[in-house]
Motif scaffolding. Structure first.
Motif, PDB file in Angstrom:
ATOM      1  N   SER A  33     -41.315  16.843 -23.107  1.00  0.00           N
ATOM      2  CA  SER A  33     -40.800  16.705 -24.469  1.00  0.00           C
ATOM      3  C   SER A  33     -41.319  15.421 -25.099  1.00  0.00           C
ATOM      4  O   SER A  33     -41.715  14.485 -24.413  1.00  0.00           O
ATOM      5  CB  SER A  33     -39.265  16.684 -24.477  1.00  0.00           C
ATOM      6  N   VAL A  35     -40.175  12.860 -28.509  1.00  0.00           N
ATOM      7  CA  VAL A  35     -39.287  12.533 -29.633  1.00  0.00           C
ATOM      8  C   VAL A  35     -40.000  11.458 -30.440  1.00  0.00           C
ATOM      9  O   VAL A  35     -40.353  10.399 -29.909  1.00  0.00           O
ATOM     10  CB  VAL A  35     -37.904  12.041 -29.162  1.00  0.00           C
ATOM     11  N   LYS A  42     -35.650  11.513 -36.852  1.00  0.00           N
ATOM     12  CA  LYS A  42     -36.289  11.781 -35.560  1.00  0.00           C
ATOM     13  C   LYS A  42     -36.689  13.244 -35.464  1.00  0.00           C
ATOM     14  O   LYS A  42     -36.008  14.131 -35.970  1.00  0.00           O
ATOM     15  CB  LYS A  42     -35.345  11.420 -34.419  1.00  0.00           C
ATOM     16  N   GLY A  44     -37.918  16.138 -32.582  1.00  0.00           N
ATOM     17  CA  GLY A  44     -38.037  16.510 -31.182  1.00  0.00           C
ATOM     18  C   GLY A  44     -39.001  17.671 -31.021  1.00  0.00           C
ATOM     19  O   GLY A  44     -38.959  18.625 -31.797  1.00  0.00           O
ATOM     20  N   ARG A  62     -40.921   8.593 -27.796  1.00  0.00           N
ATOM     21  CA  ARG A  62     -40.577   8.813 -26.389  1.00  0.00           C
ATOM     22  C   ARG A  62     -41.308  10.039 -25.867  1.00  0.00           C
ATOM     23  O   ARG A  62     -41.233  11.115 -26.462  1.00  0.00           O
ATOM     24  CB  ARG A  62     -39.072   8.985 -26.229  1.00  0.00           C
ATOM     25  N   GLU A  69     -39.761   8.577 -18.390  1.00  0.00           N
ATOM     26  CA  GLU A  69     -39.873   8.467 -19.845  1.00  0.00           C
ATOM     27  C   GLU A  69     -40.764   7.282 -20.201  1.00  0.00           C
ATOM     28  O   GLU A  69     -40.529   6.167 -19.747  1.00  0.00           O
ATOM     29  CB  GLU A  69     -38.493   8.287 -20.476  1.00  0.00           C
ATOM     30  N   ARG A  71     -42.255   4.984 -23.359  1.00  0.00           N
ATOM     31  CA  ARG A  71     -41.871   4.618 -24.723  1.00  0.00           C
ATOM     32  C   ARG A  71     -42.995   3.828 -25.373  1.00  0.00           C
ATOM     33  O   ARG A  71     -43.625   2.991 -24.737  1.00  0.00           O
ATOM     34  CB  ARG A  71     -40.591   3.786 -24.702  1.00  0.00           C
TER      35      ARG A  71
END
Length: 96
Positions: A33, A35, A42, A44, A62, A69, A71
């Motif tokens: 995923s 984001v 935001k 997604g 992200r 994750e 960033r």
């Protein structure tokens, strides 16, 4: 009989993600995923997302694969989604 689904984050069945700044390719890999800080909120993105172009705002991008994750801080630019490929072209993109 249908083929079994690929494991998340292994390439097949995952999003292909590229994060670019004017100076360099900041990230290139697969993800489950994404984001992103779009201009008006935001956004997604999961596998199978409809084609999309979005104006980026300023904030944290992200990229998630499994429990990992990554960033990035981005400011301005564009995000494109097409055929499970996410391309982020940002005026400024740095690992957070």
């Amino acid at each position: 009989m249908a083929a079994p689904a690929a494991a998340a984050g292994t390439g097949a069945g995952a999003l292909r993600v590229t994060v670019l700044s004017p100076e360099q390719t900041v990230f290139q890999g697969t993800a489950d995923s994404v984001v992103a800080p779009a201009f008006n909120g935001k956004l997604g993105i999961l596998r199978g997302h409809a084609p999309l172009m979005a104006l980026l705002g300023e904030g944290e991008l992200r990229v998630t694969t499994g429990g990992d994750e990554r960033r990035f801080l981005v400011a301005g630019g564009f995000l494109q989604v097409a055929d499970d490929e996410v391309t982020v072209l940002s005026e400024r993109a740095t690992p957070a």
